[in-house]
Scaffold this motif. Structure first.
Motif, PDB file in Angstrom:
ATOM      1  N   ASP A  20       0.823  -1.390  -0.079  1.00 37.12           N
ATOM      2  CA  ASP A  20       0.011  -0.441  -0.152  1.00 37.12           C
ATOM      3  C   ASP A  20       1.137   1.106  -0.369  1.00 37.12           C
ATOM      4  O   ASP A  20       1.625   1.553   1.385  1.00 37.12           O
ATOM      5  CB  ASP A  20      -0.425  -0.307   1.358  1.00 37.12           C
ATOM      6  N   PRO A  21       0.774   2.001  -1.075  1.00 39.17           N
ATOM      7  CA  PRO A  21       2.198   3.416  -1.029  1.00 39.17           C
ATOM      8  C   PRO A  21       1.563   4.625  -0.183  1.00 39.17           C
ATOM      9  O   PRO A  21       2.766   4.693   0.079  1.00 39.17           O
ATOM     10  CB  PRO A  21       1.828   4.301  -2.224  1.00 39.17           C
ATOM     11  N   GLU A  22       0.215   4.016   0.553  1.00 43.22           N
ATOM     12  CA  GLU A  22      -0.261   5.508   1.205  1.00 43.22           C
ATOM     13  C   GLU A  22       0.575   5.005   2.545  1.00 43.22           C
ATOM     14  O   GLU A  22       1.284   5.440   3.131  1.00 43.22           O
ATOM     15  CB  GLU A  22      -1.464   5.953   1.105  1.00 43.22           C
ATOM     16  N   ASP A  23       0.642   3.983   2.732  1.00 41.85           N
ATOM     17  CA  ASP A  23       0.595   3.491   3.651  1.00 41.85           C
ATOM     18  C   ASP A  23       2.645   3.349   4.387  1.00 41.85           C
ATOM     19  O   ASP A  23       3.109   3.716   5.496  1.00 41.85           O
ATOM     20  CB  ASP A  23       0.298   1.979   4.002  1.00 41.85           C
ATOM     21  N   TYR A  25       4.256   5.243   2.462  1.00 42.47           N
ATOM     22  CA  TYR A  25       4.522   6.848   2.780  1.00 42.47           C
ATOM     23  C   TYR A  25       5.089   6.874   3.579  1.00 42.47           C
ATOM     24  O   TYR A  25       5.502   8.335   4.776  1.00 42.47           O
ATOM     25  CB  TYR A  25       3.425   7.599   1.547  1.00 42.47           C
ATOM     26  N   LEU A  26       3.425   6.896   4.493  1.00 42.96           N
ATOM     27  CA  LEU A  26       2.751   8.072   6.191  1.00 42.96           C
ATOM     28  C   LEU A  26       4.398   6.625   6.912  1.00 42.96           C
ATOM     29  O   LEU A  26       4.826   7.913   7.851  1.00 42.96           O
ATOM     30  CB  LEU A  26       1.673   7.159   6.752  1.00 42.96           C
TER      31      LEU A  26
END
Length: 193
Positions: A20-23, A25-26
């Protein structure tokens, strides 16, 4: 060993659902933020440590300065030599004082003796103790003035030798042809010639 491309593509496709790229990133942003906070904390600790080291260096330098002997204070050897000199001076002064006190005691004893002698002399009358011969005193005074009387067998003055200021000696015989005043004038005239 060769890697099959089909297997690799299949493995990547299976992982796409897991990634999951957003996860991610976070997670990366949180890790970077944590690293920045850790870096700041370490920088602050380092700055505090440097400040403490500077403060301790100042304390050390002050302690070093206070521990070193100032140039105005003599060394231990110089101090010992100075103390020895002062002791020698003290002993010398004590001896001088002792000598002066001994001399003073001697002088006081001599003063007491002289005062007693003075009291004794003041209370005595030397004229009463000795009988003065007025004739002998008069003859001594006449001789001092330059007149030497010569007496005859009966004890009367028959002649007078007169020593003049010039050094001459004159003889004056008393034959009763002149008065006492004339003889006196003649004697003084011969003495002053």
């Amino acid at each position: 060993m060769s890697i099959n491309i089909k297997d690799t593509v299949k493995a990547i496709r299976e992982m796409v659902s897991i990634i999951d790229p957003e996860d991610d990133y976070l997670t990366i942003a949180a890790a970077e933020e944590q690293m920045a906070m850790t870096h700041d904390a370490r920088q602050k600790d380092l700055h505090d440590a440097h400040a403490k080291v500077k403060q301790l260096a100042k304390v050390l330098e002050a302690a070093r300065v206070s521990a070193t002997r100032p140039s105005t204070i003599p060394s231990a050897d110089e101090h010992a030599a100075h103390m020895n000199d002062l002791d020698a001076t003290r002993l010398s002064l004590a001896k001088a004082i002792n000598d002066a006190e001994s001399a003073l005691a001697g002088k006081e004893a001599e003063l007491a003796r002289l005062k007693e002698e003075t009291r004794s002399l003041e209370s005595s009358d030397p004229a009463a103790e000795h009988e003065l011969d007025a004739t002998a005193l008069r003859l001594a005074m006449y001789k001092g003035l330059g007149f030497e009387p010569i007496v005859d067998k009966e004890g009367r003055i028959a002649k007078v030798l007169v020593r003049a200021n010039s050094g001459d000696v004159h003889c004056v015989t008393f034959d009763r042809h002149r008065s006492d005043a004339e003889y006196t004038q003649l004697l003084w005239k011969l003495a002053s010639s």
